[in-house]
Design an enzyme around this catalytic site. Structure first.
Site, mmCIF file in Angstrom:
data_model
loop_
_atom_site.group_PDB
_atom_site.id
_atom_site.type_symbol
_atom_site.label_atom_id
_atom_site.label_comp_id
_atom_site.label_asym_id
_atom_site.label_seq_id
_atom_site.Cartn_x
_atom_site.Cartn_y
_atom_site.Cartn_z
ATOM 1 N N PHE A 159 0.571 -1.200 0.060
ATOM 2 C CA PHE A 159 -0.138 0.163 -0.068
ATOM 3 C C PHE A 159 0.780 1.397 0.066
ATOM 4 O O PHE A 159 0.378 2.339 -0.483
ATOM 5 C CB PHE A 159 -1.035 0.198 1.202
ATOM 6 C CG PHE A 159 -0.256 0.486 2.394
ATOM 7 C CD1 PHE A 159 -0.200 1.791 2.692
ATOM 8 C CD2 PHE A 159 0.217 -0.478 3.257
ATOM 9 C CE1 PHE A 159 0.667 2.295 4.116
ATOM 10 C CE2 PHE A 159 1.032 -0.166 4.435
ATOM 11 C CZ PHE A 159 1.129 1.277 4.811
ATOM 12 N N LYS A 183 -1.051 -7.446 -9.437
ATOM 13 C CA LYS A 183 -2.028 -7.467 -8.045
ATOM 14 C C LYS A 183 -1.751 -6.407 -7.321
ATOM 15 O O LYS A 183 -0.782 -6.408 -6.279
ATOM 16 C CB LYS A 183 -1.947 -8.871 -7.460
ATOM 17 C CG LYS A 183 -3.305 -9.414 -6.692
ATOM 18 C CD LYS A 183 -3.607 -8.498 -5.639
ATOM 19 C CE LYS A 183 -3.002 -8.505 -4.360
ATOM 20 N NZ LYS A 183 -3.211 -7.511 -3.605
ATOM 21 N N CYS A 291 9.650 1.767 3.465
ATOM 22 C CA CYS A 291 10.209 0.760 3.793
ATOM 23 C C CYS A 291 11.812 1.150 3.919
ATOM 24 O O CYS A 291 12.431 0.559 4.747
ATOM 25 C CB CYS A 291 10.380 -0.258 2.649
ATOM 26 S SG CYS A 291 11.062 0.218 0.970
HETATM 27 P P1 NAD Z 1 1.654 -6.666 2.909
HETATM 28 O O1 NAD Z 1 2.636 -7.538 3.019
HETATM 29 O O2 NAD Z 1 0.483 -6.690 3.879
HETATM 30 O O3 NAD Z 1 0.699 -6.700 1.720
HETATM 31 C C1 NAD Z 1 1.751 -6.858 0.595
HETATM 32 C C2 NAD Z 1 0.561 -7.584 -0.643
HETATM 33 O O4 NAD Z 1 0.537 -8.745 -0.114
HETATM 34 C C3 NAD Z 1 -0.567 -6.840 -1.070
HETATM 35 O O5 NAD Z 1 -0.661 -6.876 -2.249
HETATM 36 C C4 NAD Z 1 -1.581 -7.785 -0.189
HETATM 37 O O6 NAD Z 1 -2.688 -7.719 -0.678
HETATM 38 C C5 NAD Z 1 -0.836 -9.007 0.006
HETATM 39 N N1 NAD Z 1 -1.121 -9.784 1.070
HETATM 40 C C6 NAD Z 1 -1.461 -9.235 2.326
HETATM 41 N N2 NAD Z 1 -1.637 -10.281 3.181
HETATM 42 C C7 NAD Z 1 -1.423 -11.419 2.454
HETATM 43 C C8 NAD Z 1 -1.688 -12.764 2.867
HETATM 44 N N3 NAD Z 1 -1.745 -13.192 4.200
HETATM 45 N N4 NAD Z 1 -1.323 -13.925 1.997
HETATM 46 C C9 NAD Z 1 -0.899 -13.435 0.659
HETATM 47 N N5 NAD Z 1 -0.869 -12.134 0.410
HETATM 48 C C10 NAD Z 1 -1.158 -11.319 1.326
HETATM 49 O O7 NAD Z 1 2.319 -5.133 3.179
HETATM 50 P P2 NAD Z 1 1.754 -3.724 3.248
HETATM 51 O O8 NAD Z 1 1.349 -3.434 4.583
HETATM 52 O O9 NAD Z 1 0.909 -3.481 2.030
HETATM 53 O O10 NAD Z 1 3.081 -2.854 3.035
HETATM 54 C C11 NAD Z 1 4.019 -2.509 4.068
HETATM 55 C C12 NAD Z 1 5.134 -3.478 3.991
HETATM 56 O O11 NAD Z 1 5.783 -3.543 2.717
HETATM 57 C C13 NAD Z 1 6.257 -3.026 5.019
HETATM 58 O O12 NAD Z 1 6.864 -4.055 5.566
HETATM 59 C C14 NAD Z 1 7.326 -2.422 4.229
HETATM 60 O O13 NAD Z 1 8.850 -2.548 4.725
HETATM 61 C C15 NAD Z 1 7.249 -3.465 3.177
HETATM 62 N N6 NAD Z 1 7.931 -2.777 1.981
HETATM 63 C C16 NAD Z 1 8.958 -3.024 1.567
HETATM 64 C C17 NAD Z 1 9.865 -2.515 0.307
HETATM 65 C C18 NAD Z 1 11.080 -2.874 -0.035
HETATM 66 O O14 NAD Z 1 11.304 -2.354 -0.924
HETATM 67 N N7 NAD Z 1 11.800 -3.796 0.683
HETATM 68 C C19 NAD Z 1 8.999 -1.412 -0.447
HETATM 69 C C20 NAD Z 1 7.826 -1.146 0.180
HETATM 70 C C21 NAD Z 1 7.208 -1.572 1.223
#
Ligand code: NAD
Length: 507
Positions: A159, A183, A291
């Site tokens: 997000f 997605k 992140c």
């Molecule tokens: P998230 O892991 O909750 O969601 C990421 C994606 O996974 C979304 O599309 C979501 O629909 C899907 N998802 C969520 N729960 C799931 C499940 N149980 N099973 C399968 N798919 C699922 O992450 P978020 O809250 O949207 O984003 C924040 C996180 O992303 C933080 O931890 C941040 O550090 C990380 N992030 C990392 C980077 C990087 O480059 N390392 C960049 C941006 C964000």
């Protein structure tokens, strides 16, 4: 019917993109997309059915048959056009992003702009997707490589950067000759969809870019689908690890960029005002939902006396809706994120850290329902405390201390994460030592958020990353292609009489 249900019924639906058409999902499962400053329901997003996911992948598979043979110049020109369209629509894209995600309008433009840079990079694909050639590796024998696209690839995005991160993914995948199923985050898919509309307008043919929405079920379907060859994931460590394991088991190439705990070292010789400005921006900007946000600052030696100045700097930041001019810190993305961050602040106090500045429950006139937390600062933070061990993903800065550079480096290297780190110093020797000894994939020297520009790759490391190759830059060209090595000999009429070669040597 309560107010939110009434709003939701009236709100527009977010469409799927399948085979070049924006279509209404037939699902019965929907979720509201909510403005985090006001709780207004902006749209409803579907959780796609298994048939819809299959249809998106099938469209990608069919389109791949022709797209993979499309001349490189044609592919490049689509991204030249897309970068122009994104520039022309920048203000509208940023407004959509701020409405659904909450970050300030200038930061939303930054989100779009950092993605736009990858689009520009994709437009130079002619210089990136080049093979290697060696002539005369044996008599009359040449060896060369082809970097061939894989087929249907998929992207799963978080997000926090709903413009930049989708743009990390589909432009480079498509520019290298693949087709794509995206997605987006179900929390803020609207700006991502607008970018996809612009991508079609720029000339991406039907089926080359497809979008499905949803959560766990759709992500699992992507991991398992036999016709998807590679997955790029960005999100939390928990979900990324699951995606990596499940999709790898299904034989796919996978890259997962995940959670973080980014530390900065402040040496006592650092330029104080510049350093405090850099830390405040990197810790509290985007309400800490990056992140690469700075979440821990290690104050070395006399720099430990800077805590009151750092607190004053944090206090000077303006908390308001992202649409307000002059806002520094907007709302957190959701009510769930708000209660999580507030809960962690409470745990920090209970664990014995010193709460230097408490940003909970700020007054934001006109936005009383917004998910706001103001800048929050803890000192005396140690490993073992929840606020140190967990990624907070809110505007909460943890301060710890070290007596010298070596102790500070050891602290960072013992943290499992490896996304980003920084040092603030005037000493070239200290900076060089840090750069060499630190075990973190992205290093800033007097730069608080060292996210590389796209001619390099994003190179988070250790627990922040699974898979060898990062997004964008040269690495992603290898991620999205299979290297095929060709060894060829064209006989002259006069060289037919070598006889049988029963050895492994090329003769
Ligand atoms: P998230 O892991 O909750 O969601 C990421 C994606 O996974 C979304 O599309 C979501 O629909 C899907 N998802 C969520 N729960 C799931 C499940 N149980 N099973 C399968 N798919 C699922 O992450 P978020 O809250 O949207 O984003 C924040 C996180 O992303 C933080 O931890 C941040 O550090 C990380 N992030 C990392 C980077 C990087 O480059 N390392 C960049 C941006 C964000």
């Amino acid at each position: 019917m309560d107010a939110s249900t009434t709003q939701a019924v009236k709100a527009p639906t977010v469409k799927l993109l399948i085979g070049g058409h924006f279509v209404e999902s037939q699902t019965t499962q929907w979720r509201d997309v909510v403005n985090p400053a006001t709780q207004e329901v902006l749209a409803r997003v579907p959780f796609a059915t298994p048939e819809e996911v299959n249809a998106a992948v099938a469209a990608g598979k069919e389109a791949f048959m022709t797209w993979k043979k499309t001349p490189i110049g044609t592919r490049a020109r689509i991204f030249l056009k897309l970068q122009q369209l994104i520039r022309e629509n920048m203000a509208e894209l940023a407004a959509t992003l701020t409405a659904e995600q909450g970050k300030t309008l200038p930061d939303a433009e930054g989100d779009v702009f950092r993605g736009l840079e990858v689009v520009e990079h994709a437009a130079s694909i002619g210089n990136l997707q080049l093979g290697e050639l060696a002539n005369n590796v044996a008599n009359g024998v040449d060896t060369y490589t082809r970097l061939q696209p894989l087929g249907v690839c998929a992207g799963i995005t978080p997000f926090n950067f709903p413009a930049m991160i989708p743009l990390w993914m589909f432009p480079m995948a498509i520019a290298t000759g693949n087709t794509f199923v995206l997605k987006p985050s179900e929390q803020d898919p609207m700006v991502t969809m607008r970018l996809c509309e612009l991508a079609l307008e720029a000339g991406i043919p039907p089926g080359v870019l497809n979008v499905v929405h949803g959560g766990e079920d759709v992500v699992n379907a992507i991991c398992d689908h036999p016709d998807i060859q590679a997955i790029s994931f960005v999100g939390s460590t928990k979900v990324g690890t699951h995606v990596y394991n499940r999709a790898s088991l299904a034989g796919k190439r996978v890259q997962c960029m995940m959670g973080a705990k980014n530390h900065a070292i402040v040496m006592p010789d650092a330029n104080k005002e510049q350093t405090l400005n850099a830390i405040a921006g990197a810790a509290f900007g985007a309400a800490g939902q990056r992140c690469m946000a700075l979440s821990v600052v290690v104050l070395v030696g006399e720099a430990q006396q800077w805590i009151p100045d750092l607190v004053a700097k944090a206090q000077s930041l303006k908390i308001n809706a992202g649409t307000h001019k002059g806002t520094d810190v907007g709302p957190l993305v959701s009510c769930a994120a708000l209660s999580r961050v507030e809960g962690l602040i409470e745990r920090g106090v209970a664990d014995g850290a010193t709460l230097e500045l408490d940003g909970r429950k700020p007054q934001v006139p006109g936005y009383e329902k917004g998910n706001f937390v103001g800048p929050t600062v803890f000192s005396g933070v140690k490993s073992g405390m929840s606020i140190y061990d967990q990624e907070i993903f809110g505007p909460v800065l943890c301060l710890s201390s070290a007596s010298d550079l070596d102790e500070a480096i050891a602290l960072i290297n013992s943290n499992p994460n490896g996304n980003g780190t920084a040092i603030f110093t005037q000493s070239g020797a200290a900076a060089r030592r840090f750069e060499e000894e630190i075990d973190v994939g992205q290093v800033g020297i007097n730069v608080p958020i060292p996210v590389p520009v796209p001619m390099f790759s994003f190179t988070g490391s250790r627990a922040s990353k699974l898979g060898d190759l990062g997004p964008y830059g040269k690495q992603v060209v290898l991620f999205y292609t299979q290297t095929k090595t060709v060894t060829s000999r064209w006989f002259d009429d006069s060289t037919t009489a070598h006889g049988v070669n029963t050895t492994i040597s090329l003769k």
